[in-house]
Every structure is written in structure tokens, then in C-alpha cells.
Write a protein that holds these residues in place. Sequence first.
Motif, short mmCIF file in Angstrom:
data_model
loop_
_atom_site.label_atom_id
_atom_site.label_comp_id
_atom_site.label_asym_id
_atom_site.label_seq_id
_atom_site.Cartn_x
_atom_site.Cartn_y
_atom_site.Cartn_z
N GLU A 176 -8.36 55.97 -69.16
CA GLU A 176 -7.40 55.47 -70.18
C GLU A 176 -6.34 54.40 -69.41
N THR A 177 -6.15 54.73 -68.06
CA THR A 177 -4.86 54.36 -67.34
C THR A 177 -5.45 52.65 -67.16
N THR A 178 -6.94 52.45 -66.56
CA THR A 178 -7.30 51.32 -66.15
C THR A 178 -7.52 50.37 -67.46
N THR A 179 -7.95 51.04 -68.66
CA THR A 179 -8.11 50.50 -69.72
C THR A 179 -6.85 49.72 -70.05
N ASN A 180 -5.72 50.26 -70.14
CA ASN A 180 -4.46 49.85 -70.37
C ASN A 180 -3.88 48.63 -69.57
N LEU A 181 -4.44 48.94 -67.96
CA LEU A 181 -4.28 47.73 -67.29
C LEU A 181 -5.01 46.46 -67.51
N LEU B 124 -4.24 33.76 -56.74
CA LEU B 124 -2.89 34.60 -57.14
C LEU B 124 -3.43 35.80 -58.00
N ILE B 125 -4.81 36.17 -58.20
CA ILE B 125 -4.74 37.66 -58.77
C ILE B 125 -4.27 38.78 -58.28
N HIS B 126 -4.17 38.80 -56.98
CA HIS B 126 -3.70 40.04 -56.24
C HIS B 126 -2.06 40.11 -56.91
N SER B 127 -1.53 39.16 -56.62
CA SER B 127 -0.01 39.37 -57.08
C SER B 127 0.08 39.28 -58.52
N ALA B 128 -1.02 39.00 -59.42
CA ALA B 128 -0.78 38.97 -60.84
C ALA B 128 -1.09 40.17 -61.32
N ILE B 129 -2.08 41.02 -60.67
CA ILE B 129 -2.11 42.16 -61.14
C ILE B 129 -1.09 43.16 -60.70
N GLU B 130 -0.50 43.00 -59.65
CA GLU B 130 0.82 43.74 -59.44
C GLU B 130 1.80 43.68 -60.34
N GLU B 131 1.99 42.14 -60.86
CA GLU B 131 3.04 41.78 -61.46
C GLU B 131 2.67 42.51 -63.08
N VAL B 132 1.49 42.47 -63.31
CA VAL B 132 1.22 42.90 -64.83
C VAL B 132 1.56 44.68 -64.70
N MET B 133 1.46 45.48 -63.41
CA MET B 133 1.81 46.81 -63.28
C MET B 133 3.15 46.91 -63.26
N ARG B 134 3.87 46.12 -63.06
CA ARG B 134 5.33 45.83 -62.87
C ARG B 134 6.05 45.70 -64.14
N PHE B 135 5.52 44.64 -64.99
CA PHE B 135 6.25 44.14 -65.92
C PHE B 135 5.89 44.96 -67.21
N ASP B 136 4.84 45.21 -67.29
CA ASP B 136 4.34 46.04 -68.61
C ASP B 136 3.08 46.84 -68.37
N GLY B 137 3.20 47.88 -67.42
CA GLY B 137 2.37 48.71 -66.70
C GLY B 137 1.90 49.59 -67.69
N PRO B 138 0.72 50.43 -67.15
CA PRO B 138 0.00 51.37 -67.87
C PRO B 138 0.56 52.72 -68.02
N THR B 139 1.64 52.72 -67.04
CA THR B 139 2.32 54.18 -66.86
C THR B 139 3.77 53.98 -67.35
N VAL C 201 3.44 58.70 -72.50
CA VAL C 201 2.80 58.67 -71.44
C VAL C 201 2.25 57.39 -70.94
N PRO C 202 1.06 57.20 -71.67
CA PRO C 202 0.49 55.74 -71.64
C PRO C 202 1.13 54.87 -72.12
N ARG C 203 0.88 53.40 -71.60
CA ARG C 203 1.58 52.40 -72.55
C ARG C 203 0.27 51.41 -72.51
#
Length: 415
Positions: free
Chosen positions: A254-259, A283-298, A400-402
Amino acid sequence: MSVKEADKNFVYDPSDPIIMADPFPIYDKLREEDPVHWSPCLKSWVITRYSDVRDPLLSDNLSVNRLTKFYSNLPPRQAAILKDIIHYLNLWLVFRDPPDHTRLRRIMRHAFTAEAIVQMRPNIEEISQILLDRIDRNAVNKVDLIGDFASRLPAYVIMDLLGVPRDMMDDFKKWSDDMSVFIGGARNSLDKYERAADGCQKMAAYFQKLIKERQANPRLGFLMDLINANEEGDTLSDDELVASCILILFAGHETTTNLIGNAARLMLEYPDQLNQLLANPDLIHSAIEEVMRFDGPTNALVRVVSKDHELHGKQLHEGERVFVMVNSANRDPRAFVAPQVFDIRRQQNRHLTFGQGIHVCMGAKLSREEGRVALQALLKRFPYMVLDPDDTPDWIDAMVPRGMSRLPVVVKPSH
Ligand code: HEM
């Protein structure tokens, strides 16, 4: 008036659909006005500042073991329904404090090696293509990106990792969904205990059989590595192996689905960022990190106070439940420059989405890889995709999940 009574004036109701769709304005308010908030509706503390979220995850003021008290307070009928699931959940390292946690983690880390994860990349790529081909073949414009892509990809990846045949997908998805209504803290499910117990029993029975087969006929792979994982002669018992397989499947699904879902939605909501990514795929590396930060699955992590202590003038007492709000911490201006800006080029990005301290995620490498491969494959296949203008996403109703349970998009062939 006690501190807790005074806090009742501050309304934070996470089940409010407006807050569910966009919880960030209330997080901003909580962080500034009441960073250690007593929520009467959750009967829990809600902690929202970056350092107040990070530091307790590094200390022993809070415990992850919320099952013992929960189970001992259950009426006998419910306790009987949940007996098996509690047995297995008690063997999950994510619910154990040291020294039990230390022992389990030391053994399990032998299976979570870099090579085991790198070997999954071809599988992730292949699964992405299979799912995208299926969407293409259906030749419909409107697609639910969660149901047709984001929820399927991580499930297949974890099944491949554990050696579960892909045709078991529908069963595993159902069992995992049933367990998640209990573990993820869904609010509006009347039969959640029965569903969770049933899902857990079926999954446990499946893994018992698979592990026995693998022990009898050893075959290279992650499951064999987990069976053989050995720390100074100590290995996982058969029950611990079953529990760990369920945990890995559950934790990685579920975590990775939400990511992936959140990543796709953010890219479509911010076309300027999408265009930058399309023009510069590195930019995919920093883009995925930014998704995690800005509206991440946790969205949050759950803890129980293990030692009475004070935080920002509030007294936290042993046994009280605490939600440490990771997605709020990730927007704290004390920790990030311009935190409300979604910037896929962001360099300083110490988000807390994989947790901190002794319980930090063991699958972070794998899920980052999944996020990157999935988003790139999706955008390459459907560069003109847009959010469905006639529909809105459905948000998961849990603390818990987002993420979303449905993300309607239009897969346009061209502009
Ligand atoms: C984007 C995807 C993921 C996110 C956001 C995520 C997040 C987290 C977080 C926040 C924790 C700490 C929980 C706590 O402190 O209470 C955690 C623990 C864990 N995760 Fe993940 N996870 C992800 C994917 C995965 C995957 C793919 C796997 C397995 C292949 C995995 C396996 C684990 C395990 C085994 C733990 C328990 C570690 C411990 O308690 O010591 N996770 N994860």
C-alpha cells in the motif's frame, strides 16, 4: 480547566472530507498554534513539528508496542476474532521494541541486501510495461490510475520478491486490503476485525505452505535468503518467517501504491514540474524524493508513550497514544526552505517519510526504485495524460497512510 479540555476548542477532525483531500492547511495551523495537540476525536496526541516528530523516533520515550494494551482491553468476543492476527502482528519487528526488535532486525537485514533489491529492477520494468500495455489495449480514454496501475505494480513486485505466483494477485490484494482496514486505522468499517482476521488467516496459511515447500526444495531468491538469514546461529522461527512475509507484503504494497499514485497526481497538478521532468529525465531521483516530502505516503506514525514526559508544556503520560505527523513535519519551515513549494529540483530534502531511528524502513531502496521506474514508464507512455476534469480522486479514509483509492485520469493520445 485541564490542558486537554482547553484543546477541545481546536478542531482537528481527520475524517472531515475537506481535510482528507487537503490536510496541509490544518497541519500548518497545528504546527504554529498547538504543536502538541490533544485530539478528543482521536483520543490521542497529534505532534506536528519536524524535530518533535524526528526526535522521539530516535528516543525511547515512545514505544511501537500498541498491541499488548489494545488486545488486553478487548471484549472477549473481539479478542477471540483477533487471536490469530495478533499472534502474527506480535512477531512483526515494526511492533516490537528492543531487545526483540534488535534481534529480528539483525537477522532480517541479511535478506534485505543491495543485490536482492537491484535484482528486482528488470521485474519492475517488465511489470510496468505489462500494466501499461493492458491500459493501452483497453483503448478507453478514462482510466483509474490506482486500480489499473499504482496498486498493481507494487503488489506484483512484492509477490515476485517473495516468490508468490503472479496469478495469486486477486487473492493477495483482497487479503492485504482486508488487513489494512485494521492496521492502517480505517475509521468507517464496521466489520473491520472480522475482515482483518480472515485476510490474515488466509495469507498465513499460504505462506506456511510456501515456506515449507522452499525449505524442502531450496531455490535462490529473497525468500530463501530470509529462511537462511542467520545472526550468530540465530534464525527466524517458522512462525516468525510467516509473520515477516506477511509484514513485507503488507509494508511494501500500500505504501508504494500511494507513492506512485501521489507522484502521478502531483505531476498532473503541477504541469511546469512535469515539463521539467519530461525535458530532463535525470530529475527523476530528486522528483521522487520531493513527492515523498511534499505529499508522501506516510501521513503519520503511531506510538504509545512509554515514559511520562513533557513536550512544549504538555504532559504526555505512559500508555497514551501519539500520532507523529510525518507529512506535517515534511512541510515544517523550520526544516525546509519554501516547504509549500513543490520543487522537483530540491536538493536539501531530509524528509521523514521512511521513518527514523531503529525502525527506519528496510524497503526504502526497493520502493524508491519502484517509484522512479513506474513514474518514468507512465509518463513516457502517456505524456499527454491529464486529471479527469469531470471527476475527483477518492482519498483513503485513514490516519496512517496518505493516498487515494481512485485517481481518475484521461489518457489522451495527443494534445
Ligand atoms: C514508498 C514506500 C514505503 C514507505 C513510505 C515506507 C515507510 C516505512 C516507514 C515510515 C517505516 C517505519 C515505521 C515506524 O517507525 O513505525 C517502515 C518500516 C518498514 N518497512 Fe517500509 N515503506 C515503504 C516500502 C517498503 C517496502 C517496499 C518494504 C519491503 C520490501 C518495506 C519494508 C519495511 C519493513 C520490514 C519495516 C520495519 C522496519 C523495522 O521496524 O525495523 N517498506 N516503512
